[in-house]
Design a protein around this motif. Structure first.
Motif, short mmCIF file in Angstrom:
data_model
loop_
_atom_site.label_atom_id
_atom_site.label_comp_id
_atom_site.label_asym_id
_atom_site.label_seq_id
_atom_site.Cartn_x
_atom_site.Cartn_y
_atom_site.Cartn_z
N PHE A 107 0.78 -1.22 -0.04
CA PHE A 107 -0.12 -0.10 0.23
C PHE A 107 0.78 1.10 0.07
N PRO A 108 1.87 1.26 0.95
CA PRO A 108 2.65 2.49 0.52
C PRO A 108 3.27 2.61 -0.56
N ALA A 109 3.70 1.59 -1.34
CA ALA A 109 4.47 1.78 -2.65
C ALA A 109 3.53 2.21 -3.70
N LEU A 110 2.10 1.50 -3.60
CA LEU A 110 1.15 2.15 -4.77
C LEU A 110 0.85 3.48 -4.44
N ALA A 111 0.73 4.03 -2.85
CA ALA A 111 0.61 5.15 -2.76
C ALA A 111 1.57 6.34 -3.48
N ASN A 112 2.88 5.84 -3.42
CA ASN A 112 3.93 6.34 -3.97
C ASN A 112 3.75 6.53 -5.37
N GLU A 113 3.48 5.43 -6.07
CA GLU A 113 3.13 5.46 -7.67
C GLU A 113 2.03 6.15 -7.88
N ALA A 114 0.91 6.31 -7.17
CA ALA A 114 -0.22 7.04 -7.41
C ALA A 114 -0.03 8.74 -7.29
N ALA A 115 0.88 9.12 -6.33
CA ALA A 115 1.35 10.23 -6.16
C ALA A 115 2.12 10.97 -7.23
N ALA A 116 2.97 10.18 -8.12
CA ALA A 116 3.45 10.43 -9.20
C ALA A 116 2.41 10.85 -10.43
N SER A 117 1.21 10.34 -10.23
CA SER A 117 0.23 10.48 -11.25
C SER A 117 -0.48 11.95 -10.82
N PRO A 118 -1.00 12.66 -11.71
CA PRO A 118 -1.51 14.02 -11.41
C PRO A 118 -2.75 13.93 -11.08
N PRO A 119 -3.37 14.87 -10.46
CA PRO A 119 -5.04 14.90 -9.94
C PRO A 119 -5.81 14.59 -11.42
N GLY A 120 -6.76 13.70 -11.26
CA GLY A 120 -7.54 13.24 -12.74
C GLY A 120 -6.86 12.20 -13.26
N ALA A 121 -5.62 11.50 -12.83
CA ALA A 121 -5.06 10.35 -13.15
C ALA A 121 -4.84 10.13 -14.54
N ASN A 122 -4.54 11.28 -15.21
CA ASN A 122 -3.88 11.33 -16.68
C ASN A 122 -5.21 10.86 -17.39
N GLY A 123 -6.49 11.43 -16.82
CA GLY A 123 -7.74 10.98 -17.86
C GLY A 123 -8.27 9.98 -17.67
N LEU A 124 -7.91 9.15 -16.47
CA LEU A 124 -8.77 7.84 -16.39
C LEU A 124 -10.03 7.91 -15.25
N LEU A 125 -11.15 7.42 -15.47
CA LEU A 125 -12.17 7.44 -14.48
C LEU A 125 -12.44 5.91 -14.24
N MET A 126 -12.78 5.76 -12.69
CA MET A 126 -13.01 4.29 -12.27
C MET A 126 -14.48 4.60 -11.72
N LEU A 127 -15.20 3.55 -12.10
CA LEU A 127 -16.53 3.49 -11.29
C LEU A 127 -16.07 2.29 -10.29
N PRO A 128 -16.51 2.70 -8.86
CA PRO A 128 -15.84 1.73 -8.02
C PRO A 128 -17.37 0.71 -7.53
N TYR A 129 -17.86 0.31 -8.42
CA TYR A 129 -19.22 -0.28 -7.99
C TYR A 129 -18.85 -1.95 -8.23
N PHE A 130 -17.94 -2.36 -7.75
CA PHE A 130 -17.30 -3.78 -7.76
C PHE A 130 -18.59 -4.74 -6.84
N SER A 131 -19.16 -4.32 -5.99
CA SER A 131 -20.34 -5.11 -5.14
C SER A 131 -21.37 -4.47 -5.64
N GLY A 132 -21.81 -3.93 -6.61
CA GLY A 132 -22.82 -3.02 -6.97
C GLY A 132 -22.61 -1.65 -6.14
N GLU A 133 -23.68 -1.05 -5.68
CA GLU A 133 -23.58 0.15 -4.86
C GLU A 133 -24.81 0.46 -3.98
#
Length: 495
Positions: free
Chosen positions: A322-348
């Motif tokens: 988790f710390p390693a992934l957070a560091n990788e994500a911190a290198a990505s700008p706000p907006g994740a370079n144009g990616l959107l995720m719907l977090p509905y992996f168990s419905g919502e």
């Protein structure tokens, strides 16, 4: 020295604390367990192993590690995931696995049939909530339809906390806050069980006795004392759902206070000035007589970060992932370079109440990295959270202060993204132990060793997260809502 004991059963872990009268934690213990998914859309726990077994283990560990004399423990309180549905026989033995809260959507047909028969407006007026996957009444009806032999042998329907209290005291009780999730069997005005809306679900004498969370339900029996190491006769409170105990643990006590729990799901509780009913959110009496709460919850949050780690980051040491992934994500700008995720992996759950909603990662191209995807995941949860907080605002229920709690508060990226996307500042308290700490405070309240305002001295504010809203996040949120709207029919067709 006088102590109180608090133990909470979570979706994936049980936690306990031993606390003195000043709020100092003298011991902590935990034990993990699994959420069983016997088929898509279902979610279960094993009550003997995951609820009572964990309680016994954590209780004995706390006593061993602290060296505290069990006679100095003056009260016990527990909380657990909820609302759950567990049929037990006349001896209190479980007749099947416990059916979990809103992440379990098995009673969809019963939700639809009851709503059509009674009418949504009537249900909301009487019960305070529309029928959804969070409602226990339809799940009891599912039991009657699907397993008539179990239904016929059922002496009581318990929820997770009720099961623990019964094992400790022999008493069959439930707190009003939890009972409000038993729609259409609980009337929020009379604050009592009812069967006039649907008399075919269950005889009312098979439901637990109603109590307030700061009331003593009973006392530790000799059998429970032998199992746990507690002293026979120790007072035990009625308990509550984990999220409510977690809210209390960080000082949600005044109208306008809102808790945001960063756990396996995001769960939100607002101490409301009055009863607020709307099909997009939930209502319940608060833990104390004469008070009100409005609630909301996402279906997957921390669970989604675990899924990502286990499926997309298998090259990383799980303990350091988790710390390693957070560091990788911190290198990505706000907006994740144009990616959107719907977090509905168990419905919502709130505010869309759609068990057929699906997760999606949209906008991928060959330049995207794992850090972009993880940032999109974190921001997707935050957009789902904003959908909820915007709903509260539409209902005139914006918080006067927001208190964050839960394991996710250790994830600075998640906290900041949530504040930036919702536009709401957050307060993090000194202790983020969570529901078990709130349980210990409830136990102290029940025996009169503390007053409610003392939670602010037990657990003072430590730091805050200041929101930095942006037009780009506003635009991304609009796209998030449009992405769901334009794909929900496809998601349902996928099955």
């Amino acid at each position: 020295m006088a102590y109180t004991l608090g133990i909470d059963i979570g979706t994936y872990e049980t936690k306990g604390v031993l606390v003195d009268a000043a709020g100092a934690v003298h011991a902590q213990a935990s034990r993990g367990h699994q959420m069983l998914v016997p088929q898509p859309g279902w979610a279960e726990h094993r009550p003997e192993e995951d609820w009572w077994g964990d309680f016994v283990y954590v209780c004995r560990t706390l006593l061993r590690d602290s060296g505290v004399d069990p006679a100095d423990i003056k009260a016990v309180a527990c909380s657990a995931i909820g609302p759950c549905m567990l049929p037990v026989d006349a001896q209190g033995a479980p007749l099947m696995n416990g059916v979990l809260y809103g992440v379990d959507g098995r009673a969809e047909a019963e939700v639809r049939a009851l709503t059509d028969r009674i009418g949504e407006d009537t249900i909301i007026a009487r019960c305070g909530n529309a029928l959804t996957s969070q409602s226990v009444g339809p799940k009891i009806l599912w039991l009657k339809h699907s397993h008539p032999e179990i239904y016929a042998n059922t002496a009581h329907i318990l929820t997770s906390t009720s099961f623990l209290v019964q094992r400790l005291t022999g008493e069959v009780v439930i707190d009003h806050y939890t009972a409000a999730n038993f729609s259409p069997l609980y009337d929020v005005e009379t604050q009592d069980w009812i069967d006039d809306l649907a008399d075919d679900i269950l005889p009312l004498d098979k439901l637990p006795r109603l109590m307030w969370s700061n009331e003593i339900a009973g006392h530790v029996t000799r059998a429970a004392a032998e199992a746990t190491g507690l002293v026979p006769g120790t007072p035990v409170t009625a308990g509550t759902i984990d999220a409510a105990a977690e809210a209390l643990s960080v000082g949600v006590d005044r109208p306008g206070d809102m808790m945001m729990m960063y756990g396996s799901t995001i769960f939100i509780i607002l101490r409301a000035q009055s009863k607020v009913t709307d099909p997009r959110i939930w209502y319940a009496p608060w833990l104390f007589a004469g008070e009100h709460a409005s609630m909301a919850g996402l279906a997957t949050s921390g669970t989604l970060t675990h899924w990502f780690r286990d499926q997309v980051a298998r090259d990383l040491d799980p303990a350091e992932a988790f710390p390693a992934l957070a560091n990788e994500a911190a290198a990505s700008p706000p907006g994740a370079n144009g990616l959107l995720m719907l977090p509905y992996f168990s419905g919502e759950r709130t505010p869309i109440h759609n068990i057929h909603a699906k997760g999606a990662l949209f906008g991928l191209n060959l330049t995207h990295t794992r850090g972009d995807m993880y940032r999109a995941l974190i921001e997707g949860i935050a957009h789902g959270t904003r959908h909820v907080t915007d709903t509260f605002a539409e209902l005139g229920q914006s918080p006067t202060r927001l208190l964050a709690v839960g394991g996710g508060t250790k994830n600075a990226l998640w906290l900041q993204a949530t504040s930036n996307i919702t536009g709401i500042d957050q307060i993090v308290c000194e202790k983020t132990v969570g529901a078990s700490y709130g349980d210990a405070f409830l136990a102290a309240l029940a025996i009169g060793t503390v007053e409610r305002p003392e939670i602010s001295t037990w657990n003072p504010a430590a730091h805050s997260i200041t929101a930095t809203p942006s037009a780009s996040y506003d635009a991304a949120h609009d796209l998030f809502l449009r992405l769901y709207a334009q794909t929900k029919d496809i998601a349902r067709a996928l099955g």
